[in-house]
Design a protein around this motif. Structure first.
Motif, PDB file in Angstrom:
ATOM      1  N   VAL A  37      28.995  54.848 -23.344  1.00  0.00           N
ATOM      2  CA  VAL A  37      28.767  53.417 -23.138  1.00  0.00           C
ATOM      3  C   VAL A  37      28.951  53.030 -21.675  1.00  0.00           C
ATOM      4  CG1 VAL A  37      29.647  51.107 -23.647  1.00  0.00           C
ATOM      5  CG2 VAL A  37      29.350  52.767 -25.497  1.00  0.00           C
ATOM      6  N   LEU A  38      30.058  53.479 -21.076  1.00  0.00           N
ATOM      7  CA  LEU A  38      30.332  53.131 -19.681  1.00  0.00           C
ATOM      8  C   LEU A  38      29.296  53.750 -18.737  1.00  0.00           C
ATOM      9  CD1 LEU A  38      34.233  53.426 -19.581  1.00  0.00           C
ATOM     10  CD2 LEU A  38      32.851  51.335 -19.599  1.00  0.00           C
ATOM     11  N   SER A  39      28.848  54.963 -19.047  1.00  0.00           N
ATOM     12  CA  SER A  39      27.819  55.597 -18.215  1.00  0.00           C
ATOM     13  C   SER A  39      26.513  54.811 -18.285  1.00  0.00           C
ATOM     14  CB  SER A  39      27.581  57.038 -18.675  1.00  0.00           C
ATOM     15  OG  SER A  39      28.739  57.812 -18.488  1.00  0.00           O
ATOM     16  N   ALA A  40      26.152  54.349 -19.488  1.00  0.00           N
ATOM     17  CA  ALA A  40      24.936  53.554 -19.647  1.00  0.00           C
ATOM     18  C   ALA A  40      25.037  52.243 -18.872  1.00  0.00           C
ATOM     19  CB  ALA A  40      24.677  53.287 -21.124  1.00  0.00           C
ATOM     20  N   VAL A  41      26.202  51.605 -18.960  1.00  0.00           N
ATOM     21  CA  VAL A  41      26.416  50.360 -18.220  1.00  0.00           C
ATOM     22  C   VAL A  41      26.313  50.610 -16.716  1.00  0.00           C
ATOM     23  CG1 VAL A  41      28.108  48.568 -17.644  1.00  0.00           C
ATOM     24  CG2 VAL A  41      27.795  49.288 -20.030  1.00  0.00           C
ATOM     25  N   HIS A  42      26.878  51.735 -16.257  1.00  0.00           N
ATOM     26  CA  HIS A  42      26.814  52.084 -14.841  1.00  0.00           C
ATOM     27  C   HIS A  42      25.373  52.280 -14.379  1.00  0.00           C
ATOM     28  CE1 HIS A  42      26.841  55.024 -11.485  1.00  0.00           C
ATOM     29  NE2 HIS A  42      27.815  54.256 -11.046  1.00  0.00           N
ATOM     30  N   GLN A  43      24.564  52.977 -15.182  1.00  0.00           N
ATOM     31  CA  GLN A  43      23.171  53.213 -14.823  1.00  0.00           C
ATOM     32  C   GLN A  43      22.391  51.901 -14.747  1.00  0.00           C
ATOM     33  OE1 GLN A  43      21.568  55.980 -13.887  1.00  0.00           O
ATOM     34  NE2 GLN A  43      23.435  57.185 -14.016  1.00  0.00           N
ATOM     35  N   VAL A  44      22.608  51.025 -15.701  1.00  0.00           N
ATOM     36  CA  VAL A  44      21.909  49.743 -15.710  1.00  0.00           C
ATOM     37  C   VAL A  44      22.301  48.911 -14.491  1.00  0.00           C
ATOM     38  CG1 VAL A  44      21.662  47.535 -16.919  1.00  0.00           C
ATOM     39  CG2 VAL A  44      21.612  49.682 -18.200  1.00  0.00           C
ATOM     40  N   CYS A  45      23.597  48.891 -14.177  1.00  0.00           N
ATOM     41  CA  CYS A  45      24.061  48.117 -13.014  1.00  0.00           C
ATOM     42  C   CYS A  45      23.495  48.686 -11.712  1.00  0.00           C
ATOM     43  CB  CYS A  45      25.585  48.109 -12.970  1.00  0.00           C
ATOM     44  SG  CYS A  45      26.350  47.152 -14.290  1.00  0.00           S
ATOM     45  N   THR A  46      23.448  50.022 -11.614  1.00  0.00           N
ATOM     46  CA  THR A  46      22.860  50.649 -10.415  1.00  0.00           C
ATOM     47  C   THR A  46      21.389  50.306 -10.285  1.00  0.00           C
ATOM     48  OG1 THR A  46      24.433  52.483 -10.577  1.00  0.00           O
ATOM     49  CG2 THR A  46      22.461  52.846  -9.259  1.00  0.00           C
ATOM     50  N   TYR A  47      20.679  50.350 -11.409  1.00  0.00           N
ATOM     51  CA  TYR A  47      19.255  50.019 -11.420  1.00  0.00           C
ATOM     52  C   TYR A  47      19.023  48.580 -10.967  1.00  0.00           C
ATOM     53  CZ  TYR A  47      14.598  49.134 -13.365  1.00  0.00           C
ATOM     54  OH  TYR A  47      13.291  48.782 -13.524  1.00  0.00           O
ATOM     55  N   LYS A  48      19.830  47.656 -11.477  1.00  0.00           N
ATOM     56  CA  LYS A  48      19.688  46.250 -11.102  1.00  0.00           C
ATOM     57  C   LYS A  48      20.043  46.036  -9.632  1.00  0.00           C
ATOM     58  CE  LYS A  48      18.398  44.555 -15.061  1.00  0.00           C
ATOM     59  NZ  LYS A  48      17.046  43.939 -15.222  1.00  0.00           N
ATOM     60  N   ALA A  49      21.048  46.777  -9.148  1.00  0.00           N
ATOM     61  CA  ALA A  49      21.451  46.638  -7.750  1.00  0.00           C
ATOM     62  C   ALA A  49      20.347  47.105  -6.810  1.00  0.00           C
ATOM     63  CB  ALA A  49      22.730  47.438  -7.498  1.00  0.00           C
ATOM     64  N   ILE A  50      19.697  48.226  -7.142  1.00  0.00           N
ATOM     65  CA  ILE A  50      18.617  48.735  -6.299  1.00  0.00           C
ATOM     66  C   ILE A  50      17.414  47.799  -6.336  1.00  0.00           C
ATOM     67  CG2 ILE A  50      16.993  50.638  -5.995  1.00  0.00           C
ATOM     68  CD1 ILE A  50      19.157  52.521  -6.955  1.00  0.00           C
ATOM     69  N   GLN A  51      17.138  47.214  -7.496  1.00  0.00           N
ATOM     70  CA  GLN A  51      16.043  46.249  -7.589  1.00  0.00           C
ATOM     71  C   GLN A  51      16.326  45.012  -6.742  1.00  0.00           C
ATOM     72  OE1 GLN A  51      15.489  45.567 -11.875  1.00  0.00           O
ATOM     73  NE2 GLN A  51      13.485  46.548 -11.687  1.00  0.00           N
ATOM     74  N   ALA A  52      17.592  44.641  -6.648  1.00  0.00           N
ATOM     75  CA  ALA A  52      17.958  43.434  -5.894  1.00  0.00           C
ATOM     76  C   ALA A  52      17.868  43.652  -4.390  1.00  0.00           C
ATOM     77  CB  ALA A  52      19.373  42.998  -6.270  1.00  0.00           C
ATOM     78  N   VAL A  53      17.965  44.905  -3.946  1.00  0.00           N
ATOM     79  CA  VAL A  53      17.884  45.212  -2.509  1.00  0.00           C
ATOM     80  C   VAL A  53      16.734  46.204  -2.310  1.00  0.00           C
ATOM     81  CG1 VAL A  53      19.129  46.034  -0.481  1.00  0.00           C
ATOM     82  CG2 VAL A  53      20.382  44.907  -2.341  1.00  0.00           C
ATOM     83  N   PRO A  54      15.507  45.728  -2.135  1.00  0.00           N
ATOM     84  CA  PRO A  54      14.344  46.611  -2.014  1.00  0.00           C
ATOM     85  C   PRO A  54      14.475  47.552  -0.814  1.00  0.00           C
ATOM     86  CG  PRO A  54      13.671  44.318  -2.304  1.00  0.00           C
ATOM     87  CD  PRO A  54      15.137  44.304  -2.038  1.00  0.00           C
ATOM     88  N   LEU A  55      14.135  48.811  -1.028  1.00  0.00           N
ATOM     89  CA  LEU A  55      14.141  49.795   0.052  1.00  0.00           C
ATOM     90  C   LEU A  55      12.787  49.772   0.750  1.00  0.00           C
ATOM     91  CD1 LEU A  55      15.915  52.745  -1.795  1.00  0.00           C
ATOM     92  CD2 LEU A  55      16.929  51.061  -0.248  1.00  0.00           C
ATOM     93  N   LYS A  56      12.807  49.773   2.078  1.00  0.00           N
ATOM     94  CA  LYS A  56      11.576  49.656   2.860  1.00  0.00           C
ATOM     95  C   LYS A  56      11.063  50.997   3.350  1.00  0.00           C
ATOM     96  CE  LYS A  56      12.664  44.969   4.427  1.00  0.00           C
ATOM     97  NZ  LYS A  56      12.811  44.055   5.595  1.00  0.00           N
ATOM     98  N   THR A  57      11.719  52.076   2.940  1.00  0.00           N
ATOM     99  CA  THR A  57      11.237  53.414   3.277  1.00  0.00           C
ATOM    100  C   THR A  57      10.354  53.927   2.144  1.00  0.00           C
ATOM    101  OG1 THR A  57      13.212  54.416   2.292  1.00  0.00           O
ATOM    102  CG2 THR A  57      13.281  53.913   4.652  1.00  0.00           C
TER     103      THR A  57
END
Length: 260
Positions: A37-57
């Motif tokens: 459960v905690l691993s799934a929550v971590h993956q979702v939070c990481t995914y949302k964080a990366i979406q919130a800060v677009p990478l320009k490379t």
């Protein structure tokens, strides 16, 4: 920095609390369930964080999203313009923000479908099993204006088109390998050429078994469209300085030709 530290402390505290209550009541099964459960929550939070800060490379996955969308929107018009002097404006590439919304971060899973038909960094034995003669036939000569001291100049990559009958795939396949010293512009040009060739096969612009014509015509498309595409990438907010494009993986090969 401070936000990451705060999130880490909260996560640690929640994990301790979780382990002292739920997990302790159910033993090993509870610990395992809590970990999942905690691993799934971590993956979702990481995914949302990366979406919130677009990478320009541009890595291979982000460039796939850009090129796949670009050709889907513009391929018919590009084909109509090929061989003519028409240069009507095309739909611009996606921005970093738009690409971030489509990125995939699933662990242990291919991020996109390009892995099925595009091989980047194939070894010389894989891409040229027939030897030097095949390598020479795959080298792409630039225009005469690009000669240096009367010596022909070649692109910093080779590209091989494989038919569906050869690969067993409905859309065929492309092998793309860069030469040592290829710049970021060369990487973008090679990838653009690969996607143009794949679109020509997928849309049956030429006979599927006429791989030489597919490779040559898609190169003409690449030469015609690359200047506008490169300008559009920069205008849309992508980092175009040296070192911001990476389409190869750790096992990718590069070719080096030594003068004798």
């Amino acid at each position: 920095g401070s936000q990451a530290i705060l999130a880490s402390l909260l996560g640690t505290g929640f994990g301790i609390l979780f382990s002292q209550t739920f997990c302790s009541d159910y033993g090993t099964a509870g610990i395992l369930a809590g970990f999942v459960v905690l691993s799934a929550v971590h993956q979702v939070c990481t995914y949302k964080a990366i979406q919130a800060v677009p990478l320009k490379t541009l890595d291979r996955h982000r460039l796939h999203i850009v090129l796949a969308s670009y050709f889907q929107a513009n391929f018919d018009q590009i084909i109509r313009q090929s061989g003519t002097h028409e240069h009507d404006s095309l739909k611009a590439p996606l921005t970093p923000t738009e690409v971030a919304e489509r990125e995939s971060f699933l662990p242990l899973m291919p991020p996109d479908q390009s892995v099925r038909w595009l091989s980047v960094g194939a070894s010389l034995v894989d891409i040229c099993p027939s030897g030097v003669d095949e390598l020479e036939s795959l080298m792409i000569q630039k225009e005469r204006e690009a000669e240096v001291n009367g010596v022909d100049q070649y692109e910093k990559y080779i590209l091989k088109v494989l038919t569906s009958s050869t690969t067993g795939s409905d859309d065929g396949a492309i092998q793309l390998t860069f030469f040592e010293g290829a710049s970021d512009d060369d990487l973008l040009k090679g990838m653009f050429h690969a996607y143009a060739a794949h679109e020509c096969m997928r849309n049956e612009v030429f006979r599927e078994d006429d791989t030489t014509t597919i490779a040559k015509h898609s190169y003409e498309i690449t030469k015609s469209q690359m200047p506008q595409f490169m300008n559009n990438l920069e205008e849309r907010g992508w980092q175009m300085e040296t070192g911001f494009v990476n389409v190869e993986c750790g096992s990718s090969c590069r070719l080096k030709i030594q003068e004798v």
